[in-house]
Design a protein around this motif. Structure first.
Motif, PDB file in Angstrom:
ATOM      1  N   TRP A 134       0.829  -1.209   0.000  1.00 46.12           N
ATOM      2  CA  TRP A 134       0.000   0.000   0.000  1.00 46.12           C
ATOM      3  C   TRP A 134       0.864   1.259   0.000  1.00 46.12           C
ATOM      4  CZ3 TRP A 134      -3.016  -3.209  -1.521  1.00 46.12           C
ATOM      5  CH2 TRP A 134      -3.707  -4.171  -0.795  1.00 46.12           C
ATOM      6  N   CYS A 136       1.503   6.556  -7.054  1.00 46.03           N
ATOM      7  CA  CYS A 136       0.374   7.329  -7.572  1.00 46.03           C
ATOM      8  C   CYS A 136       0.762   8.787  -7.761  1.00 46.03           C
ATOM      9  CB  CYS A 136      -0.825   7.232  -6.625  1.00 46.03           C
ATOM     10  SG  CYS A 136      -1.944   5.858  -6.968  1.00 46.03           S
ATOM     11  N   TYR A 188      -6.838   4.628 -13.001  1.00 45.31           N
ATOM     12  CA  TYR A 188      -7.081   3.729 -11.870  1.00 45.31           C
ATOM     13  C   TYR A 188      -5.884   2.821 -11.628  1.00 45.31           C
ATOM     14  CZ  TYR A 188     -11.822   5.278 -12.779  1.00 45.31           C
ATOM     15  OH  TYR A 188     -12.913   6.068 -12.985  1.00 45.31           O
ATOM     16  N   VAL A 210      -5.427   5.108  -0.593  1.00 41.14           N
ATOM     17  CA  VAL A 210      -6.610   5.529  -1.342  1.00 41.14           C
ATOM     18  C   VAL A 210      -6.671   7.050  -1.418  1.00 41.14           C
ATOM     19  CG1 VAL A 210      -9.134   5.547  -1.374  1.00 41.14           C
ATOM     20  CG2 VAL A 210      -7.911   3.445  -0.801  1.00 41.14           C
ATOM     21  N   GLN A 211      -6.386   7.705  -0.305  1.00 41.28           N
ATOM     22  CA  GLN A 211      -6.436   9.164  -0.270  1.00 41.28           C
ATOM     23  C   GLN A 211      -5.373   9.783  -1.168  1.00 41.28           C
ATOM     24  OE1 GLN A 211      -6.154  10.893   3.666  1.00 41.28           O
ATOM     25  NE2 GLN A 211      -5.723  12.933   2.868  1.00 41.28           N
ATOM     26  N   CYS A 220      -3.782   8.426  -3.713  1.00 40.90           N
ATOM     27  CA  CYS A 220      -4.068   8.169  -5.123  1.00 40.90           C
ATOM     28  C   CYS A 220      -5.168   9.089  -5.618  1.00 40.90           C
ATOM     29  CB  CYS A 220      -4.441   6.705  -5.330  1.00 40.90           C
ATOM     30  SG  CYS A 220      -3.040   5.557  -5.196  1.00 40.90           S
ATOM     31  N   ASP A 221      -6.190   9.297  -4.806  1.00 39.92           N
ATOM     32  CA  ASP A 221      -7.277  10.196  -5.189  1.00 39.92           C
ATOM     33  C   ASP A 221      -6.751  11.608  -5.419  1.00 39.92           C
ATOM     34  OD1 ASP A 221     -10.153  10.952  -5.468  1.00 39.92           O
ATOM     35  OD2 ASP A 221      -9.707  12.097  -3.670  1.00 39.92           O
ATOM     36  N   GLY A 241      -8.129   6.546  -9.131  1.00 41.40           N
ATOM     37  CA  GLY A 241      -9.026   5.751  -8.303  1.00 41.40           C
ATOM     38  C   GLY A 241      -8.431   4.385  -8.015  1.00 41.40           C
ATOM     39  N   VAL A 242      -8.924   3.743  -6.974  1.00 41.39           N
ATOM     40  CA  VAL A 242      -8.422   2.432  -6.556  1.00 41.39           C
ATOM     41  C   VAL A 242      -9.467   1.360  -6.809  1.00 41.39           C
ATOM     42  CG1 VAL A 242      -7.668   1.008  -4.599  1.00 41.39           C
ATOM     43  CG2 VAL A 242      -6.838   3.361  -4.836  1.00 41.39           C
ATOM     44  N   GLY A 301     -13.177   4.529   0.315  1.00 44.85           N
ATOM     45  CA  GLY A 301     -12.904   5.277  -0.911  1.00 44.85           C
ATOM     46  C   GLY A 301     -12.586   4.444  -2.122  1.00 44.85           C
ATOM     47  N   VAL A 302     -12.635   3.113  -2.003  1.00 45.77           N
ATOM     48  CA  VAL A 302     -12.398   2.255  -3.162  1.00 45.77           C
ATOM     49  C   VAL A 302     -13.470   2.533  -4.216  1.00 45.77           C
ATOM     50  CG1 VAL A 302     -12.545  -0.158  -3.931  1.00 45.77           C
ATOM     51  CG2 VAL A 302     -11.119   0.443  -1.973  1.00 45.77           C
ATOM     52  N   GLU A 303     -13.078   2.545  -5.494  1.00 49.59           N
ATOM     53  CA  GLU A 303     -13.995   2.927  -6.570  1.00 49.59           C
ATOM     54  C   GLU A 303     -14.378   1.773  -7.493  1.00 49.59           C
ATOM     55  OE1 GLU A 303     -12.742   6.454  -8.611  1.00 49.59           O
ATOM     56  OE2 GLU A 303     -12.145   7.431  -6.736  1.00 49.59           O
TER      57      GLU A 303
END
Length: 470
Positions: A49, A56, A67, A107-108, A110-111, A116-117, A205-207
């Protein structure tokens, strides 16, 4: 801090709050107002992670990927082999790739980078029956038919034998895949448990999701699980390995989302190992483009010889160039690590932890760092929504095609460079060759009639588009 299995039992039964964010486009040919800028997925196999988070910001977002697909985020069995990640012990977001806090931070970050994850979700099964009892990477105990606080014997299918007949639907979907204990996904209680796990990821927050071993679950079971998600329209792509003559086919699963088109990667291997002239018909006999997830390789096919892989060098890169240039399916670029042993885990793996990836080390393939790949991602994004036009081939290993009035690509699958004059639908001007990278060190001049002369390197490409001009 690692949570206990008992704490997990309480957690997974909580109803997730509704969460909404940018989702993947409804199809490969459509966009939505809040979609990411690109539909290109980077499949980051066995990246921790913290490594994904860093990449990212430094590379993936700036390169234009929309993504990242990450390895399964759950507690798994202990072991250094890569496949231990596909044997869930509990649904704690605590495992070999990192902690829950590190996952949330990934996740944050990358956003923030515009990425997106997508999480690889292992929901068909738990651990291998052949491994017996043990302790997972987060400290949870497990045994045959016994996952305290989560599953008991009643939560598994009655068949306790391995799959033996792929022509028998019941055998494929109710017996064990390579000894893996097969969940009774038709059970509402099991569906609720799985949906709670996926809702937890959505809350973080996973998309989207990649559904592992989807072929081994009835399509109606997957539809029922998805209906229980806080966002039942969330993107997912399902692993359904189709084979002629089998009763279970990929087309059964398109009602709930995309499906991986394995024949696409197989055909690319055949074409780039022989002649690429017939690739203009690559969509024939396959899933509709809007339903297909496509790739040159993934973690399974790079090992079993079914597709090209990093060991194929420039041919592998060129096949990825084609995937990103052509108009079929939703593309996924793969990045992993080098291997000789089929079972070998990521470099530096221990029984409970995967070390951080390093693109400065030869052990990691880091496909996303290749100038050709970054340039072709930019090309793909620039020509999105256009059809293939102006197809040309020499009957063997040189092809060229347009993407309407937005772009044009030429590919040379031979060992020598080729000079040719191409006819496009592009306006006159000087264009950057995106197949050489994003820095515009190589250019092509298009005349008023849309023609241009280009030198296409051996095992290389030239790709130009209207968004990248001098």
């Amino acid at each position: 801090m690692r949570r206990t299995a008992a704490a997990l039992g309480a957690t997974i039964m909580l109803s997730a709050c509704a969460w909404s964010n940018a989702g993947l486009p409804a199809s490969a040919d459509e966009t939505t107002e809040d979609a990411r800028d690109s539909d290109v997925i980077l499949n980051m196999f066995q990246w921790s992670w913290t490594s994904v988070a860093e990449e990212c910001g430094s590379t993936i977002g700036p390169a234009g990927f929309g993504y990242v697909q990450v390895s399964p985020p759950q507690e798994e069995i202990q072991g250094t082999e890569w496949w231990t990640s596909y044997q869930p012990v509990s649904y704690q977001i605590e495992g070999k790739m990192g902690t829950r806090e590190e996952f949330a931070e990934m996740v944050q970050k990358c956003d923030e980078a515009g990425v997106g994850v997508i999480a690889d979700a292992v929901i068909n099964h738990t651990t291998g029956a052949d491994t017996g009892a043990g302790t997972g990477t987060a400290g949870s105990s497990y045994a045959l038919d016994d996952f305290p606080g989560i599953y008991g014997p009643e939560h598994f299918n009655d068949c306790r034998e391995d799959i033996s007949d792929y022509t028998d639907r019941d055998n494929v979907q109710n017996c064990r895949l390579s000894s893996l204990q097969d969940l009774a996904t038709g059970s509402e209680e099991v569906q609720d448990t799985l949906a709670a796990y996926m809702n937890d990821l959505l809350d973080m927050g996973v998309e989207g999701f990649r559904i592992d071993a989807a072929k081994h679950m009835p399509a109606e079971d997957l539809a029922a699980i998805k209906s229980k998600l806080s966002d039942p329209d969330v993107y997912w792509v399902q692993e359904v390995i189709g084979a002629a003559g089998e009763p279970i086919q990929p087309s059964e699963y398109t009602g709930t989302g995309d499906v991986h088109e394995f024949d696409y990667g197989r055909q690319l291997k055949s074409a780039f190992g022989g002649s690429i002239a017939g690739l203009d018909s690559i969509a024939e006999g396959k899933l509709d483009s809007e339903d297909a997830g496509v790739f040159v390789d993934n973690h399974d096919t790079e090992r079993n010889g079914e597709t090209l892989n990093y060991k194929d060098g420039d041919t592998y890169t060129l096949a990825n160039d084609f995937m990103l240039a052509y108009d079929y399916g939703r593309p996924s670029v793969y990045t992993g690590y080098t291997f000789e042993d089929f079972d070998a885990g990521a470099p530096g793996s221990t029984a409970t932890e995967v070390g951080d990836a390093s693109c400065g080390a030869e052990e990691w393939t880091c496909t996303q760092r290749l100038p050709e790949i970054q340039g072709m991602v930019a090309f793909h994004n620039a020509v999105a929504g256009t059809e293939v036009t102006d197809w040309w081939d020499d009957g063997d290993n040189n092809i060229a095609f347009g993407r309407g009035e937005k772009g044009f690509a030429a590919l040379n699958n031979t060992e020598g460079e080729v000079t040719n004059t191409y006819r496009s639908s592009l306006p006159a001007g000087t264009y950057c060759n995106m197949a050489a990278g994003t820095d515009c060190t190589e250019t092509v001049t298009v005349a008023e009639d849309g023609s241009f002369e280009a030198v296409v390197p051996a095992k290389g490409a030239v790709a130009i588009d209207v968004e990248h001009m001098e």
